[in-house]
Design a protein around this motif. Structure first.
Motif, PDB file in Angstrom:
ATOM      1  N   ASN A  58      10.134  15.639   8.214  1.00  0.00           N
ATOM      2  CA  ASN A  58       9.267  15.299   8.843  1.00  0.00           C
ATOM      3  C   ASN A  58       8.955  13.398   8.446  1.00  0.00           C
ATOM      4  OD1 ASN A  58       8.407  16.139  11.022  1.00  0.00           O
ATOM      5  ND2 ASN A  58       6.823  17.110   9.431  1.00  0.00           N
ATOM      6  N   GLN A  59       8.699  12.668   9.158  1.00  0.00           N
ATOM      7  CA  GLN A  59       8.443  10.649   8.349  1.00  0.00           C
ATOM      8  C   GLN A  59       6.655  10.442   8.501  1.00  0.00           C
ATOM      9  OE1 GLN A  59      11.378   8.679  11.247  1.00  0.00           O
ATOM     10  NE2 GLN A  59      11.166  10.847  12.335  1.00  0.00           N
ATOM     11  N   ARG A  60       6.903   9.858   7.909  1.00  0.00           N
ATOM     12  CA  ARG A  60       5.721   8.605   7.540  1.00  0.00           C
ATOM     13  C   ARG A  60       6.137   7.294   8.239  1.00  0.00           C
ATOM     14  NH1 ARG A  60       1.751   9.549   2.692  1.00  0.00           N
ATOM     15  NH2 ARG A  60       0.072   7.981   3.651  1.00  0.00           N
ATOM     16  N   LEU A  61       5.467   7.329   9.421  1.00  0.00           N
ATOM     17  CA  LEU A  61       5.593   4.961   9.902  1.00  0.00           C
ATOM     18  C   LEU A  61       4.012   4.531   9.553  1.00  0.00           C
ATOM     19  CD1 LEU A  61       7.537   6.434  12.947  1.00  0.00           C
ATOM     20  CD2 LEU A  61       8.313   6.162  11.285  1.00  0.00           C
ATOM     21  N   LEU A  62       4.965   3.947   8.523  1.00  0.00           N
ATOM     22  CA  LEU A  62       3.295   2.529   8.739  1.00  0.00           C
ATOM     23  C   LEU A  62       3.755   1.348   9.116  1.00  0.00           C
ATOM     24  CD1 LEU A  62       3.767   4.042   5.789  1.00  0.00           C
ATOM     25  CD2 LEU A  62       1.578   3.384   5.083  1.00  0.00           C
ATOM     26  N   MET A  63       2.840   0.697   9.660  1.00  0.00           N
ATOM     27  CA  MET A  63       2.603  -0.468  10.384  1.00  0.00           C
ATOM     28  C   MET A  63       1.811  -1.062  10.564  1.00  0.00           C
ATOM     29  SD  MET A  63       4.322   1.462  13.934  1.00  0.00           S
ATOM     30  CE  MET A  63       3.320   2.618  14.162  1.00  0.00           C
ATOM     31  N   SER A  64       1.492  -2.847  10.114  1.00  0.00           N
ATOM     32  CA  SER A  64       0.461  -3.717   9.918  1.00  0.00           C
ATOM     33  C   SER A  64       0.885  -4.837  10.525  1.00  0.00           C
ATOM     34  CB  SER A  64       0.150  -3.704   8.734  1.00  0.00           C
ATOM     35  OG  SER A  64       1.178  -4.758   8.457  1.00  0.00           O
ATOM     36  N   ARG A  65      -0.400  -5.568  10.645  1.00  0.00           N
ATOM     37  CA  ARG A  65      -0.402  -7.193  10.731  1.00  0.00           C
ATOM     38  C   ARG A  65       0.881  -8.307   9.814  1.00  0.00           C
ATOM     39  NH1 ARG A  65      -2.893  -8.491  16.061  1.00  0.00           N
ATOM     40  NH2 ARG A  65      -2.879 -10.503  15.891  1.00  0.00           N
ATOM     41  N   ARG A  66       0.701  -8.982   9.944  1.00  0.00           N
ATOM     42  CA  ARG A  66       1.498  -9.799   8.526  1.00  0.00           C
ATOM     43  C   ARG A  66       0.165 -10.261   7.873  1.00  0.00           C
ATOM     44  NH1 ARG A  66       6.755 -10.706   9.386  1.00  0.00           N
ATOM     45  NH2 ARG A  66       7.296 -11.093  12.052  1.00  0.00           N
ATOM     46  N   ARG A  67      -0.850 -10.366   8.034  1.00  0.00           N
ATOM     47  CA  ARG A  67      -1.854 -10.401   7.261  1.00  0.00           C
ATOM     48  C   ARG A  67      -2.412  -9.881   6.460  1.00  0.00           C
ATOM     49  NH1 ARG A  67      -7.021  -9.724   8.443  1.00  0.00           N
ATOM     50  NH2 ARG A  67      -7.631 -10.694   7.321  1.00  0.00           N
ATOM     51  N   MET A  68      -2.115  -8.429   6.883  1.00  0.00           N
ATOM     52  CA  MET A  68      -1.734  -7.138   6.337  1.00  0.00           C
ATOM     53  C   MET A  68      -1.085  -6.222   5.496  1.00  0.00           C
ATOM     54  SD  MET A  68      -5.189  -6.630   6.305  1.00  0.00           S
ATOM     55  CE  MET A  68      -5.527  -5.147   5.890  1.00  0.00           C
ATOM     56  N   ALA A  69       0.368  -6.837   5.383  1.00  0.00           N
ATOM     57  CA  ALA A  69       1.679  -6.975   4.681  1.00  0.00           C
ATOM     58  C   ALA A  69       1.148  -6.669   3.243  1.00  0.00           C
ATOM     59  CB  ALA A  69       2.288  -8.698   4.942  1.00  0.00           C
ATOM     60  N   PRO A  70       0.759  -7.361   2.284  1.00  0.00           N
ATOM     61  CA  PRO A  70       0.571  -6.688   1.334  1.00  0.00           C
ATOM     62  C   PRO A  70      -0.656  -5.262   1.353  1.00  0.00           C
ATOM     63  CG  PRO A  70      -0.080  -9.318   1.158  1.00  0.00           C
ATOM     64  CD  PRO A  70       0.043  -8.656   2.804  1.00  0.00           C
ATOM     65  N   ALA A  71      -1.518  -5.286   1.578  1.00  0.00           N
ATOM     66  CA  ALA A  71      -2.259  -3.233   2.033  1.00  0.00           C
ATOM     67  C   ALA A  71      -0.634  -2.620   2.616  1.00  0.00           C
ATOM     68  CB  ALA A  71      -3.112  -3.662   2.875  1.00  0.00           C
ATOM     69  N   LEU A  72       0.169  -2.576   3.378  1.00  0.00           N
ATOM     70  CA  LEU A  72       0.169  -1.986   3.902  1.00  0.00           C
ATOM     71  C   LEU A  72       2.000  -1.514   2.697  1.00  0.00           C
ATOM     72  CD1 LEU A  72       2.330  -1.888   7.168  1.00  0.00           C
ATOM     73  CD2 LEU A  72       4.281  -1.682   4.960  1.00  0.00           C
ATOM     74  N   LEU A  73       2.872  -2.737   1.752  1.00  0.00           N
ATOM     75  CA  LEU A  73       3.114  -2.532   0.522  1.00  0.00           C
ATOM     76  C   LEU A  73       3.327  -1.310  -0.570  1.00  0.00           C
ATOM     77  CD1 LEU A  73       4.675  -5.661   0.806  1.00  0.00           C
ATOM     78  CD2 LEU A  73       5.744  -3.727   1.403  1.00  0.00           C
ATOM     79  N   LEU A  74       1.414  -1.986  -0.665  1.00  0.00           N
ATOM     80  CA  LEU A  74       0.878  -0.976  -1.588  1.00  0.00           C
ATOM     81  C   LEU A  74       0.660   0.368  -1.085  1.00  0.00           C
ATOM     82  CD1 LEU A  74      -0.764  -1.382  -4.195  1.00  0.00           C
ATOM     83  CD2 LEU A  74      -2.498  -2.156  -3.343  1.00  0.00           C
ATOM     84  N   ARG A  75       0.257   0.481   0.306  1.00  0.00           N
ATOM     85  CA  ARG A  75      -0.267   1.934   0.507  1.00  0.00           C
ATOM     86  C   ARG A  75       1.184   2.480  -0.005  1.00  0.00           C
ATOM     87  NH1 ARG A  75      -4.548   3.964   2.623  1.00  0.00           N
ATOM     88  NH2 ARG A  75      -3.461   6.819   3.848  1.00  0.00           N
ATOM     89  N   ALA A  76       2.350   2.342   0.888  1.00  0.00           N
ATOM     90  CA  ALA A  76       4.174   3.462   0.927  1.00  0.00           C
ATOM     91  C   ALA A  76       4.050   3.035  -0.433  1.00  0.00           C
ATOM     92  CB  ALA A  76       4.841   1.750   1.407  1.00  0.00           C
ATOM     93  N   ALA A  77       4.102   1.925  -1.588  1.00  0.00           N
ATOM     94  CA  ALA A  77       3.862   2.474  -2.281  1.00  0.00           C
ATOM     95  C   ALA A  77       3.366   3.751  -3.374  1.00  0.00           C
ATOM     96  CB  ALA A  77       4.296   1.920  -3.529  1.00  0.00           C
ATOM     97  N   TYR A  78       2.093   3.498  -2.926  1.00  0.00           N
ATOM     98  CA  TYR A  78       0.942   4.543  -3.784  1.00  0.00           C
ATOM     99  C   TYR A  78       1.927   5.817  -3.186  1.00  0.00           C
ATOM    100  CZ  TYR A  78      -2.855   7.691  -4.151  1.00  0.00           C
ATOM    101  OH  TYR A  78      -3.855   8.227  -4.671  1.00  0.00           O
ATOM    102  N   ALA A  79       2.137   6.024  -1.401  1.00  0.00           N
ATOM    103  CA  ALA A  79       2.295   7.370  -0.613  1.00  0.00           C
ATOM    104  C   ALA A  79       4.074   7.524  -1.217  1.00  0.00           C
ATOM    105  CB  ALA A  79       2.024   6.948   0.790  1.00  0.00           C
ATOM    106  N   GLY A  80       4.976   6.790  -1.711  1.00  0.00           N
ATOM    107  CA  GLY A  80       6.342   7.003  -1.973  1.00  0.00           C
ATOM    108  C   GLY A  80       6.199   7.793  -3.540  1.00  0.00           C
ATOM    109  N   GLY A  81       4.656   7.604  -4.173  1.00  0.00           N
ATOM    110  CA  GLY A  81       4.505   7.917  -5.221  1.00  0.00           C
ATOM    111  C   GLY A  81       4.255   9.457  -5.127  1.00  0.00           C
ATOM    112  N   ARG A  82       3.752   9.771  -4.912  1.00  0.00           N
ATOM    113  CA  ARG A  82       2.439  10.841  -4.284  1.00  0.00           C
ATOM    114  C   ARG A  82       3.803  11.748  -4.177  1.00  0.00           C
ATOM    115  NH1 ARG A  82      -2.860  11.634  -4.674  1.00  0.00           N
ATOM    116  NH2 ARG A  82      -2.354  13.083  -2.903  1.00  0.00           N
ATOM    117  N   ALA A  83       4.222  11.154  -3.094  1.00  0.00           N
ATOM    118  CA  ALA A  83       5.564  12.701  -1.834  1.00  0.00           C
ATOM    119  C   ALA A  83       6.300  13.183  -3.202  1.00  0.00           C
ATOM    120  CB  ALA A  83       6.139  11.123  -1.008  1.00  0.00           C
TER     121      ALA A  83
END
Length: 365
Positions: free
Chosen positions: A322-347
């Protein structure tokens, strides 16, 4: 003709969508059983928090042509996640196959909803509609690996045995003969009897895993209530099947199979521990029934759903991640990158732990 977009935020209103949601579900070939209205609304009733429902609805000419069943999870970074949570093996959005342009309309609607939140779609199966939304997304996006599922081809049990190496096939045939010799009789439970059958299944499940590692949520009252609400209407609409297995009139095992046009999934079973003493292979017994349902009804895949346990791998399934798909508006880009990094580490940490446990459990596959 233009699209009409609304966001349902009320659980009772969501419940009243059952009829038109069923039509959309039937019209979306990629849909899995976990996108059925009965499953999603029942999950919300058991697990949802009032005020956080966000179901995006796209209509054209008064007809529901796309939907995204989401909830808002507040926090320092608000997140929009699918309904269904951890007890759901596949999440997705829905688009009517006869209205492909609704993908773009749904994508725009999700963009409006995500002005101050990150969209985080977990457990997206390959070929899901959500992949098309992700492909059209104009803002920041990120893709991560999620759980591994195990899939078998849509063959009757003899065909599945024939795929095995000779020695393993001989053992499998011996297991099937022991099931026959034990006098196991199987019966598909009529919808009207499903509530009582689910009680028996969950009690067998509890006894089966007593003293061993088990998904604790499956033993809770809220999970039982969710199944009671969801499974009977799903069986009535052809999206679920409950099977009981009896020896000398006594129920010794039971299984829930969830179905959609392309897929059958063996979701949850319970078995009397005495079957192990009698050397009855429970998976072979269940698989015989699930394989017959899948092959008879022309489904493309028999899924063993999430998890790569050795007892599943003995049947030589193919891994499907399965995949995990993350999307955001440009103003939320830092939050998206932070969540992706955290999720990748946990995975990565979770995969390491699973690998260690599987090595300790022994071979398979």
């Amino acid at each position: 003709m233009s699209f009409d977009v609304t966001v349902c935020r009320d659980g009772e209103e969501f419940g009243r969508l059952a009829g038109e949601w069923a039509g959309l579900h039937r019209g979306c070939a990629a849909a899995t059983p976990f996108q059925a209205h009965s499953w999603l609304h029942s999950w919300w009733t058991s697990y949802g928090t009032p005020g956080r429902l966000r179901v995006v609805l796209v209509r054209r000419g008064g007809r529901l042509v796309a939907a995204a069943p989401l909830r808002l999870v507040p926090g320092p970074v608000p997140v929009l996640t699918p309904l269904g949570g951890a007890i759901t093996d596949f999440s997705d959005v829905l688009v009517d196959d006869a209205c492909e342009e609704a993908v773009a309309a749904l994508t725009r609607a999700l963009g409006e909803l995500a002005r101050s939140a990150v969209i985080d779609l977990r457990e997206v199966r390959a070929g899901a509609v959500a992949e098309r939304v992700w492909a059209q997304w104009r803002g920041p996006r990120h893709r991560l690996a999620d759980s591994v599922c195990l899939d078998l081809p849509p063959l009757p049990i003899d065909g599945l045995v024939g795929r095995l190496p000779r020695a393993r096939a001989q053992r499998a045939r011996a297991k099937l003969r022991r099931i026959e010799n034990a006098g196991v009789e199987e019966r598909v439970v009529p919808p009207v009897e499903i509530p009582q059958a689910l009680e028996r299944l969950l009690e067998l499940h509890r006894r089966q895993w007593e003293g061993r590692r088990v998904t604790s949520e499956h033993l809770t009252r809220r999970f039982a209530e969710h199944l009671q609400r969801a499974v009977r209407p799903m069986a009535e609409s052809g999206n679920a099947m409950v099977t009981e297995f009896r020896i000398a009139g006594d129920v010794v095992a039971a299984n829930i199979t969830l179905m959609s046009p392309r897929l059958s999934g063996a979701y949850l079973y319970g078995a009397d521990p005495a079957l192990r003493t009698g050397k009855v292979d429970v998976l072979a017994m269940l698989l015989r029934t699930c394989a017959q349902e899948c092959s008879t009804n022309g489904r493309a895949t028999l899924s063993l759903l999430r998890g790569t346990e050795p007892y599943k791998r003995q049947w030589r399934p193919s891994p499907a991640r399965n995949q995990r798909l993350l999307m955001s508006r440009r103003r939320m880009a830092p939050a998206l990158l932070l969540r992706a990094a955290y999720a990748g580490g946990r995975a990565r940490a979770a995969r390491t732990v699973r690998a260690v446990r599987e090595r300790r459990a022994g071979g398979g596959g």
